[in-house]
Design a protein around this motif. Structure first.
Motif, mmCIF file in Angstrom:
data_model
loop_
_atom_site.group_PDB
_atom_site.id
_atom_site.type_symbol
_atom_site.label_atom_id
_atom_site.label_comp_id
_atom_site.label_asym_id
_atom_site.label_seq_id
_atom_site.Cartn_x
_atom_site.Cartn_y
_atom_site.Cartn_z
ATOM 1 N N ARG A 1 6.395 26.883 1.519
ATOM 2 C CA ARG A 1 6.933 28.253 1.618
ATOM 3 C C ARG A 1 8.448 28.205 1.813
ATOM 4 O O ARG A 1 8.949 27.503 2.668
ATOM 5 C CB ARG A 1 6.269 28.967 2.782
ATOM 6 C CG ARG A 1 6.867 30.283 3.175
ATOM 7 C CD ARG A 1 6.431 31.479 2.380
ATOM 8 N NE ARG A 1 5.052 31.844 2.594
ATOM 9 C CZ ARG A 1 4.400 32.660 1.777
ATOM 10 N NH1 ARG A 1 5.007 33.169 0.731
ATOM 11 N NH2 ARG A 1 3.156 32.978 2.004
ATOM 12 N N SER A 2 9.161 28.949 1.011
ATOM 13 C CA SER A 2 10.614 29.052 1.144
ATOM 14 C C SER A 2 10.953 30.108 2.195
ATOM 15 O O SER A 2 10.157 31.005 2.470
ATOM 16 C CB SER A 2 11.249 29.434 -0.198
ATOM 17 O OG SER A 2 11.034 28.406 -1.142
ATOM 18 N N ARG B 1 1.171 37.471 3.420
ATOM 19 C CA ARG B 1 1.623 36.308 4.200
ATOM 20 C C ARG B 1 1.107 34.973 3.670
ATOM 21 O O ARG B 1 1.832 33.985 3.680
ATOM 22 C CB ARG B 1 1.249 36.484 5.669
ATOM 23 C CG ARG B 1 2.117 37.512 6.380
ATOM 24 C CD ARG B 1 1.917 37.455 7.880
ATOM 25 N NE ARG B 1 0.618 37.952 8.263
ATOM 26 C CZ ARG B 1 0.393 39.175 8.758
ATOM 27 N NH1 ARG B 1 1.393 40.013 8.928
ATOM 28 N NH2 ARG B 1 -0.820 39.542 9.077
ATOM 29 N N GLU B 2 -0.136 34.932 3.228
ATOM 30 C CA GLU B 2 -0.694 33.673 2.714
ATOM 31 C C GLU B 2 -0.685 33.612 1.188
ATOM 32 O O GLU B 2 -1.050 32.590 0.616
ATOM 33 C CB GLU B 2 -2.130 33.487 3.233
ATOM 34 C CG GLU B 2 -2.234 33.419 4.754
ATOM 35 C CD GLU B 2 -1.455 32.249 5.346
ATOM 36 O OE1 GLU B 2 -1.417 31.172 4.718
ATOM 37 O OE2 GLU B 2 -0.875 32.426 6.432
ATOM 38 N N THR C 1 0.579 25.021 -4.828
ATOM 39 C CA THR C 1 1.756 25.714 -4.307
ATOM 40 C C THR C 1 2.786 24.740 -3.756
ATOM 41 O O THR C 1 2.472 23.626 -3.358
ATOM 42 C CB THR C 1 1.359 26.697 -3.181
ATOM 43 O OG1 THR C 1 0.770 25.973 -2.112
ATOM 44 C CG2 THR C 1 0.383 27.746 -3.688
ATOM 45 N N ARG D 1 12.575 33.391 4.130
ATOM 46 C CA ARG D 1 12.784 34.796 3.784
ATOM 47 C C ARG D 1 13.951 35.315 4.610
ATOM 48 O O ARG D 1 14.242 34.809 5.697
ATOM 49 C CB ARG D 1 11.532 35.638 4.095
ATOM 50 C CG ARG D 1 10.297 35.244 3.291
ATOM 51 C CD ARG D 1 10.527 35.444 1.794
ATOM 52 N NE ARG D 1 9.326 35.330 0.995
ATOM 53 C CZ ARG D 1 8.937 34.235 0.367
ATOM 54 N NH1 ARG D 1 9.649 33.128 0.484
ATOM 55 N NH2 ARG D 1 7.862 34.223 -0.372
ATOM 56 N N ARG E 1 0.538 33.064 -2.427
ATOM 57 C CA ARG E 1 1.520 32.120 -2.976
ATOM 58 C C ARG E 1 1.475 32.158 -4.493
ATOM 59 O O ARG E 1 0.463 32.503 -5.091
ATOM 60 C CB ARG E 1 1.193 30.696 -2.501
ATOM 61 C CG ARG E 1 1.035 30.548 -0.987
ATOM 62 C CD ARG E 1 2.306 30.879 -0.231
ATOM 63 N NE ARG E 1 3.402 30.027 -0.626
ATOM 64 C CZ ARG E 1 3.554 28.771 -0.215
ATOM 65 N NH1 ARG E 1 2.714 28.236 0.631
ATOM 66 N NH2 ARG E 1 4.572 28.068 -0.639
ATOM 67 N N ASP F 1 -2.723 39.032 5.307
ATOM 68 C CA ASP F 1 -2.583 37.626 4.922
ATOM 69 C C ASP F 1 -2.921 37.431 3.446
ATOM 70 O O ASP F 1 -2.187 36.763 2.711
ATOM 71 C CB ASP F 1 -3.481 36.736 5.777
ATOM 72 C CG ASP F 1 -2.981 36.572 7.194
ATOM 73 O OD1 ASP F 1 -1.804 36.909 7.469
ATOM 74 O OD2 ASP F 1 -3.774 36.120 8.051
#
Length: 195
Positions: free
Chosen positions: A182-183, A15-16, A179, A185, A18, A11
């Motif tokens: 999240r875009s 994953r986290e 931030t 993937r 940014r 993470d």
């Protein structure tokens, strides 16, 4: 199959993680940056080239020289980031190969031609830049990598003809509203194919 790295580290690093667009005023110390370098220097490159070079922009004077060359959307965040790093590829990296690859002293000769060096420096320094971003995250800091700047002007102002700028990274602790959402993937099967 699970990964060897625990979920919290996954993470933190991926994953986290940014891209930060705002930062607190907490400084990034020399010791923190040294710890980042001491970790990421071990990332592999072809022939152990390690062509990445970093210029740290700390002083108000240096930041004032850099800001006019940043794209308009990157100026505010670069003006307030505690530390700004200019990442560049050293096109004369082959001069260090006798030290970096002592078991293959003739490696330097493989890179006698400037176009060959530039191509290798670009690819391997970009690889090191990725390690560098992960290293910033491993230190518990946020990275804001950017390519929105005048490459030629930054080269003239901060580097020389033997160093090609790759990106600029703002470094620090994320500030308020740091931030964007999240875009998406790409899915595995959109990226990976077997032949």
């Amino acid at each position: 199959m699970s990964l060897a790295l625990d979920a919290a580290a996954q993470d933190l690093l991926f994953r986290e993680a940014r891209t930060a667009n705002t930062f607190t005023d907490e400084p990034v110390t020399d010791e923190q940056f040294q710890a980042i370098y001491d970790l990421v220097k071990f990332g592999p490159t072809a022939f152990n080239q390690t062509p990445l070079r970093v210029v740290l922009v700390r002083s108000d004077e240096a930041r004032g020289r850099l800001l006019p060359y940043m794209s308009e959307g990157n100026r505010a965040k670069t003006s307030t980031a505690p530390l700004v790093a200019i990442l560049a590829a050293d096109n004369e990296f082959h001069e260090e190969l006798p030290q970096l690859l002592p078991h293959f002293p003739q490696a330097k000769d493989l890179f006698a031609e400037r176009p060959v060096r530039e191509q290798n420096a670009s690819v391997n320094a970009a690889l090191q830049a990725a390690y560098f971003i992960v290293g910033i995250r491993a230190a518990g800091l946020a990275a804001g990598p950017m390519t929105g700047f005048d490459f030629d002007a930054v080269q003239r102002e901060f580097l020389d003809g033997d160093h090609t700028p790759l990106m600029i990274i703002n470094i620090g602790r994320p500030g308020p509203d740091a931030t964007f959402p999240r875009s998406p993937r790409l899915a595995y099967d959109a990226v990976v194919s077997s032949v």
